[in-house]
Structures are given as C-alpha cells and as structure tokens.
Design a protein around this motif. Structure first.
Motif, PDB file in Angstrom:
ATOM      1  N   VAL A 200      55.155 -25.063  26.528  1.00 25.33           N
ATOM      2  CA  VAL A 200      56.037 -24.136  27.217  1.00 25.33           C
ATOM      3  C   VAL A 200      55.217 -23.129  28.021  1.00 25.33           C
ATOM      4  N   ALA A 201      54.091 -22.694  27.469  1.00 28.97           N
ATOM      5  CA  ALA A 201      53.216 -21.776  28.186  1.00 28.97           C
ATOM      6  C   ALA A 201      52.712 -22.424  29.475  1.00 28.97           C
ATOM      7  N   ALA A 202      52.394 -23.710  29.422  1.00 30.00           N
ATOM      8  CA  ALA A 202      51.917 -24.417  30.614  1.00 30.00           C
ATOM      9  C   ALA A 202      52.999 -24.479  31.681  1.00 30.00           C
ATOM     10  N   LEU A 203      54.249 -24.674  31.279  1.00 28.72           N
ATOM     11  CA  LEU A 203      55.367 -24.699  32.224  1.00 28.72           C
ATOM     12  C   LEU A 203      55.498 -23.348  32.919  1.00 28.72           C
ATOM     13  N   MET A 204      55.449 -22.272  32.132  1.00 30.43           N
ATOM     14  CA  MET A 204      55.585 -20.942  32.713  1.00 30.43           C
ATOM     15  C   MET A 204      54.422 -20.627  33.656  1.00 30.43           C
ATOM     16  N   GLN A 205      53.219 -21.015  33.232  1.00 32.72           N
ATOM     17  CA  GLN A 205      52.041 -20.763  34.067  1.00 32.72           C
ATOM     18  C   GLN A 205      52.157 -21.499  35.401  1.00 32.72           C
ATOM     19  N   ALA A 206      52.642 -22.730  35.372  1.00 31.72           N
ATOM     20  CA  ALA A 206      52.804 -23.506  36.606  1.00 31.72           C
ATOM     21  C   ALA A 206      53.819 -22.854  37.530  1.00 31.72           C
ATOM     22  N   ALA A 207      54.914 -22.353  36.963  1.00 33.98           N
ATOM     23  CA  ALA A 207      55.951 -21.711  37.778  1.00 33.98           C
ATOM     24  C   ALA A 207      55.439 -20.434  38.426  1.00 33.98           C
ATOM     25  N   VAL A 208      54.735 -19.631  37.645  1.00 32.16           N
ATOM     26  CA  VAL A 208      54.212 -18.369  38.165  1.00 32.16           C
ATOM     27  C   VAL A 208      53.142 -18.617  39.224  1.00 32.16           C
ATOM     28  N   ASN A 209      52.314 -19.633  39.002  1.00 30.65           N
ATOM     29  CA  ASN A 209      51.265 -19.959  39.978  1.00 30.65           C
ATOM     30  C   ASN A 209      51.859 -20.319  41.335  1.00 30.65           C
ATOM     31  N   VAL A 210      52.848 -21.205  41.324  1.00 23.31           N
ATOM     32  CA  VAL A 210      53.429 -21.635  42.592  1.00 23.31           C
ATOM     33  C   VAL A 210      54.199 -20.503  43.250  1.00 23.31           C
ATOM     34  N   GLY A 211      54.797 -19.620  42.438  1.00 20.05           N
ATOM     35  CA  GLY A 211      55.511 -18.475  42.994  1.00 20.05           C
ATOM     36  C   GLY A 211      54.588 -17.501  43.693  1.00 20.05           C
TER      37      GLY A 211
END
Length: 333
Positions: A200-211
């Motif tokens: 779940v942390a990886a999912l959030m990190q990916a979303a924040v990175n692209v944002g």
C-alpha cells in the motif's frame, strides 16, 4: 542628452514611421514636427541622432527609420498613453485553462498581432485524493486541489490492488497529508514505510510521485494569432524575419523566460527587440503585464509584434486584459 528640438524631431519621426512604415525624409519630418526649421537644420539634427544610434538610414532610401535604441528612448520618455475608451469583452469566470485560452485570443484579436499568456503552475497542494482501478496494474489517481481544480493521472504499478487496498491508501493520504504539497508528502512517506504495509505504501508513493512531477512541469505558454504576422509588411516582405519569428513561437522557451521575468515587476513592461537575449530579434517587440489571483501574481500575458507598433494602444490592450484575467480567475473562487 538630447535638446528639446532633437527630442521633438525624434518623437515626430518615430510616430510617423509607426503610422506609415516608410523611411522619413527631412521634408516629411519638417511637416510632421510642426517646427519652422530649414531642411538643412533638420538634416543636421538627423545626422546627430544617427550618430547616437537612435535612427538609421536604410540602404535603399535617404530617409531614416528608428533603431531599437530609438524606440526605447521614445517609449521611456516621449510616449503618452491616452485612454481612448478601448472596449474589451469580459472574460467569464471559467476553468483557468479556458480563461487563459480566451485571454490569448482576446489579446490577438485586439492587437492584430500575437497574444501570449503564461499558464500559472498549478499548486501541488491537494485537498483530496482518490484511486480508481482501470485495469490490472493500471490505476487512475484523482487529485482535487484546495480551490476545487480536479486533475487526473494514470499510474502503472508492479502489483495489482483490490478495492479495499485503494480505499485504505486514499483514506491514509487524506487523513494525514491533506493540505500539504506533494513534495512534502513524498518525503514524509519515506519515513512511514515501516508503519504501513509495503504494497500500500508503494501505491501511495507512486501516486504522489506522478502528481508532483506533472505539477512541477506545468508551466506553459498559450500563443494565439501567429498568422497575424503574415499581414504585417515588416515581416511579409522579408521571409527570413518571418521564419525567425515563427521559430521563436515554436520553441516557446524564450517566450516563457521573458514572461517569467515580466512577472517579477508590476505594471506594463515593454521589451524592444534586439535589446537583450530575451528578445533576440530586432524586428520584434513585446508588451507584457502580470496578472493576479486574489492579490498574488501568478502569471504574465502580453502582445508580441513588430517593433513598428502603436505602443500606446498595445499598452492599453495588455493592461485591460491583465485586469480581465485577474477578475475572471479571482471571482472563480
């Protein structure tokens, strides 16, 4: 330093050349200035102005035309802007992208030159974030800014996530990080990995990175009316000048740099071609002004045209458009 007579003759020469586009001879200048001077006296003054680099004689004519330096002196010390009741339609308070596009076309239509508007960088602060599964390992990230602007980003992940995991990730971000910039969230998430389940942390990190990546590169410039230059005799008679101007619009980088510089100053600014690396072509001038949202400067707009332009009218057009954009974007909130 110029004496009053020389200033008056330079002013008359610039104004007449802007109006007619033809090199100005001593007889024409005598009539335009209204001074009771002999042709010999006027020729002597014009010779002095030429030595100072304020005017120049084209190879094909005995008349004179202003140089970039001459235009600059005219704009800085001799130009008087009279409010002639210029009418411009109000810009409706729509989505910022629509306001920007409408403003660029308004500038172009009013000036009959090229309208440019710098798109402000979007805030990287988010109010809410949600995840939607599109297909296996492919998700839509919905980011809502504090002013209600909605952005959608698609991310690809190494593992697939189910609905409950997507809700868990969104709830954690909204509960703990809403109101923070994406860059701050990205840094803080690095220290949260121990507390969260790794996937779940990886999912959030990916979303924040692209944002944060998309928002930091958001600055752009909208250009309208490039084809108007085809009707300007200064360009249509010289394809090399026209080609260089269109190269400038295509690259956009130099225009963005210019508008970024303009946003650091208040009021209308005028850049005469050839004066600096920012406007590298002597044939072009830029009249620009910043616009605001709720009292804060967020971007710049302007008109790009030939150095032989009616600067007083361009100042009015740019000034009123900057106010219209400010009102449209501020009232939207």
């Amino acid at each position: 330093m110029l004496d009053d007579r020389a200033k008056l003759l330079l002013k008359a020469l610039v104004e007449r050349y802007i109006a007619d586009g033809q090199p100005i001879g001593s007889r024409t200048l005598s009539r335009a200035s209204g001074l009771e001077l002999s042709p010999a006296t006027i020729r002597n003054v014009m010779s002095d102005l030429e030595e100072l680099g304020l005017i120049v004689s084209p190879h094909t004519s005995a008349g004179r035309i202003p140089t970039a330096k001459g235009y600059r002196l005219f704009v800085d010390t001799m130009l008087t802007v009279q409010r002639d009741g210029l009418q411009a339609p109000a810009l409706p308070a729509e989505q910022p992208q629509k306001v920007i596009a409408n403003a660029a076309h308004l500038l172009s239509n009013l000036s009959q030159f090229v309208g440019v508007v710098m798109v402000p960088k979007r805030s990287s602060v988010f109010r809410q974030i949600e995840f939607v599964r599109l297909s296996e390992k492919r998700f839509l990230v919905i980011i809502v800014s504090p002013d209600g602007d909605v952005q959608n980003r698609v991310i690809f992940t190494e593992v697939d996530y189910n609905a409950s995991q997507l809700v868990e990730a969104a709830n954690f971000l909204n509960a703990n990080y809403a109101g923070l910039a994406m860059e701050q969230v990205r840094e803080r998430l690095k220290g949260e990995v121990e507390r969260l389940r790794g996937e779940v942390a990886a999912l959030m990190q990916a979303a924040v990175n692209v944002g944060s990546e998309n928002q930091s590169d958001e600055a752009d410039v909208v250009i309208a009316g490039e084809r108007n230059l085809l009707a300007v005799s200064d360009f249509s008679s010289d394809m090399d000048h026209l080609r260089r101007a269109f190269d400038l619009f295509e690259q956009k980088t130099q225009i963005l740099r210019l508008l970024d510089i303009s946003s650091q100053a208040e009021g209308v600014r005028i850049y005469i071609g050839g004066e600096s690396h920012v406007v590298p072509f002597e044939e072009l001038s830029v009249v620009s002004a910043p616009y605001e949202v709720d009292g804060k400067i967020v971007g710049t707009l302007g008109v790009i045209g030939p150095t032989r332009m009616h600067y007083d009218r361009m100042i009015q057009i740019v000034d009123i458009t900057s106010k219209l954009v400010t009102n449209a974007l501020s009232h939207r909130r």
